[in-house]
Design an enzyme around this catalytic site. Structure first.
Site, PDB file in Angstrom:
ATOM      1  N   HIS A  82       0.840  -1.208   0.000  1.00  0.00           N
ATOM      2  CA  HIS A  82       0.000   0.000   0.000  1.00  0.00           C
ATOM      3  C   HIS A  82       0.871   1.251   0.000  1.00  0.00           C
ATOM      4  O   HIS A  82       1.834   1.341   0.749  1.00  0.00           O
ATOM      5  CB  HIS A  82      -0.906   0.022   1.239  1.00  0.00           C
ATOM      6  N   ASP A 161     -15.073   2.891   7.506  1.00  0.00           N
ATOM      7  CA  ASP A 161     -14.016   3.837   7.124  1.00  0.00           C
ATOM      8  C   ASP A 161     -14.540   4.792   6.058  1.00  0.00           C
ATOM      9  O   ASP A 161     -14.277   5.995   6.103  1.00  0.00           O
ATOM     10  CB  ASP A 161     -12.779   3.083   6.608  1.00  0.00           C
ATOM     11  N   ARG A 168     -14.591  13.141   7.839  1.00  0.00           N
ATOM     12  CA  ARG A 168     -13.277  13.762   8.127  1.00  0.00           C
ATOM     13  C   ARG A 168     -12.924  14.767   7.042  1.00  0.00           C
ATOM     14  O   ARG A 168     -12.366  15.828   7.310  1.00  0.00           O
ATOM     15  CB  ARG A 168     -12.187  12.678   8.190  1.00  0.00           C
ATOM     16  N   SER A 183      -7.541   4.091   9.261  1.00  0.00           N
ATOM     17  CA  SER A 183      -8.300   4.093   7.998  1.00  0.00           C
ATOM     18  C   SER A 183      -7.612   3.183   6.976  1.00  0.00           C
ATOM     19  O   SER A 183      -8.236   2.302   6.380  1.00  0.00           O
ATOM     20  CB  SER A 183      -8.375   5.537   7.479  1.00  0.00           C
ATOM     21  N   LYS A 187      -8.654  -1.205   5.848  1.00  0.00           N
ATOM     22  CA  LYS A 187      -8.878  -1.758   4.497  1.00  0.00           C
ATOM     23  C   LYS A 187      -7.879  -2.872   4.201  1.00  0.00           C
ATOM     24  O   LYS A 187      -8.212  -3.856   3.550  1.00  0.00           O
ATOM     25  CB  LYS A 187      -8.773  -0.631   3.459  1.00  0.00           C
TER      26      LYS A 187
HETATM   27  N1  URA Z   1      -5.765   7.151   2.779  1.00  0.00           N
HETATM   28  C1  URA Z   1      -6.737   6.499   3.434  1.00  0.00           C
HETATM   29  O1  URA Z   1      -7.216   5.463   2.982  1.00  0.00           O
HETATM   30  N2  URA Z   1      -7.189   7.021   4.596  1.00  0.00           N
HETATM   31  C2  URA Z   1      -6.697   8.141   5.141  1.00  0.00           C
HETATM   32  O2  URA Z   1      -7.131   8.544   6.193  1.00  0.00           O
HETATM   33  C3  URA Z   1      -5.692   8.817   4.451  1.00  0.00           C
HETATM   34  C4  URA Z   1      -5.229   8.299   3.257  1.00  0.00           C
END
Ligand code: URA
Length: 434
Positions: A82, A161, A168, A183, A187
């Protein structure tokens, strides 16, 4: 329990229990807790932060709010990668076929671009015919038979999320380390891999502008991964200038193909080798990082990685001829060159401004769901540290909408700083957190 009490507790800097965090997250998802109370809670977290244990619980609660993908039917160790998001970051397009061609199964769910940063799924969609939505059955069977599949995230992957991120985004609570780390990691946990390699970007084009805050974010994510039993490692990598020479979807696919042919920019190839080496080590394909690096470089030299990319394109319905003839990618034929106003060294580049300049042309989204133009973007001729003479080309804009050009040109001109002195060279990998 009342939302008011949990908000008050966090506001007063008192540690929250798992039950309290779950109460807030699930209450918000179920519609029992209104936006204004969740927004106040997020702002309290923004100022008071969360400790390791609170982050661990928040991540798990968000991950389990939707589908938890079970990759155990695929033999071998599955390692996910990621990136926290950058400009010109097309590593997944290169790295995934590289590691897959070395025997590491790649079952990848990727995202779309937002703001000045791009996303793998948009890039892949610039290959004619390429399908980024597969049924779960086809996704699993492609990984089992071909060792690779890259698809968009399912709608039900960490839905908590998704809803919290949207709030947010409009309440100035994006850039808090616990919230970002949980967050991203929610995932990753839901996506089901056994190990995770994180590319935490640092610099003008990244979320984290300095090494200290990037290290804190990396530490938070690695801790969350490990506490959940996943081998996790993070590289802190340079995003003070764009990665490689292209920004924009079809342009980046062309550059990815060139890199798989061994003709790519050095920074891009090196980053793929560094991230891939961590993946092969965690996946027990290579005993150590040096042998993994060697295996990965050979995957390019031998053409194995390029052939794996061709296989990926074919099995997901794309036109594999793009690999031999990249003119089949739809890249805009309208171009505008940007030239240097003075001679000197490129002292710095504001990668975020370059990303925004490309976004203005239509390559990226301001809001989720915006339609983008896959054929536009920016090709860099000069990067930080290069010498340039007045009037020489710095970069070329590929555009379709004339009315957007002026704004994009102004933004990109502003992104370059030229001085008489050569800047100190910056390392591509600033450090490793594990
Ligand atoms: N990418 C994400 O998936 N979440 C965040 O909070 C910031 C970047």
């Amino acid at each position: 329990m009342r939302p008011y009490d949990v908000i008050l507790k966090k506001r007063n800097n008192v540690k929250l229990s798992k039950e309290e965090i779950k109460y807030m997250v699930m209450g918000f998802i179920n519609g029992e807790i209104p936006d204004y109370q969740m927004a106040a809670f997020l702002m309290a977290v923004y100022f008071r932060h969360m400790d390791e244990e609170e982050r661990y619980h928040l991540t798990e609660i968000m991950a389990k709010s939707g589908d938890m993908i079970d990759l155990s039917v695929i033999p071998g160790i599955k390692v996910d990668k990621h990136s926290t998001g950058g400009v010109g970051d097309k590593t997944t397009l290169i790295l995934a076929p590289m590691v897959a061609s070395c025997g590491l199964p790649v079952a990848k769910m990727s995202g779309r671009g937002l703001g000045h940063t791009g996303g793998t799924i948009d890039k892949l969609e610039s290959i004619p015919g390429f399908k980024t939505a597969l049924s779960e059955e086809d996704f699993m069977s492609n990984v089992k038979r071909h060792g690779i599949a890259i698809v968009g995230q399912t709608a039900n992957l960490a839905p908590a999320d998704k809803k919290i991120y949207a709030l947010r985004d409009v309440t100035a609570t994006i850039d808090e380390i616990s919230l970002i780390a949980s967050s991203i990691m929610s995932k990753k946990l839901a996506a089901g891999a056994d190990g995770i390699v994180l590319d935490v970007k640092v610099g003008s084009g990244a979320f984290m502008k300095d090494i200290s805050s990037a290290t804190d974010l990396a530490r938070a994510m690695v801790d969350i991964g490990k506490r959940h039993g996943k081998e996790t490692v993070a590289l802190l990598t340079d995003m003070d200038k764009p990665l490689g020479l292209t920004i924009g979807n079809a342009l980046e696919v062309e550059e990815a193909i060139d890199t798989l042919k061994g003709n790519g920019p050095k920074d891009l190839e090196e980053l793929c080798v560094e991230l891939g080496a961590q993946m092969l080590k965690i996946g027990k394909i290579s005993p150590d990082l040096d042998s993994a690096r060697e295996t990965l470089r050979n995957s390019i030299k031998s053409g194995k990685a390029l052939e794996k990319f061709r296989e990926l394109v074919e099995i997901q319905g794309g036109n594999p001829n793009v690999i031999d003839d990249t003119s089949l990618l739809n890249i805009s034929t309208h171009t505008r060159t940007i030239t240097a106003t003075r001679s000197g060294y490129i002292y710095s580049m504001d990668a975020e401004k370059i990303g925004i300049s490309s976004m203005i042309l239509g390559a990226g989204r301001i809001h989720k769901g915006d339609k983008i133009d896959l054929s536009v973007g920016v090709k860099l001729t000069k990067k930080t540290g290069d010498f340039v003479k007045a009037g020489e080309t710095l970069c070329t804009l590929y555009y379709n909408r004339e009315e957007k050009l002026k704004e994009s040109v102004n933004m990109i001109q502003d992104a370059y700083t030229i001085k008489d002195t050569k800047p100190e060279s910056v390392k591509l990998v600033h450090g490793v957190v594990q």
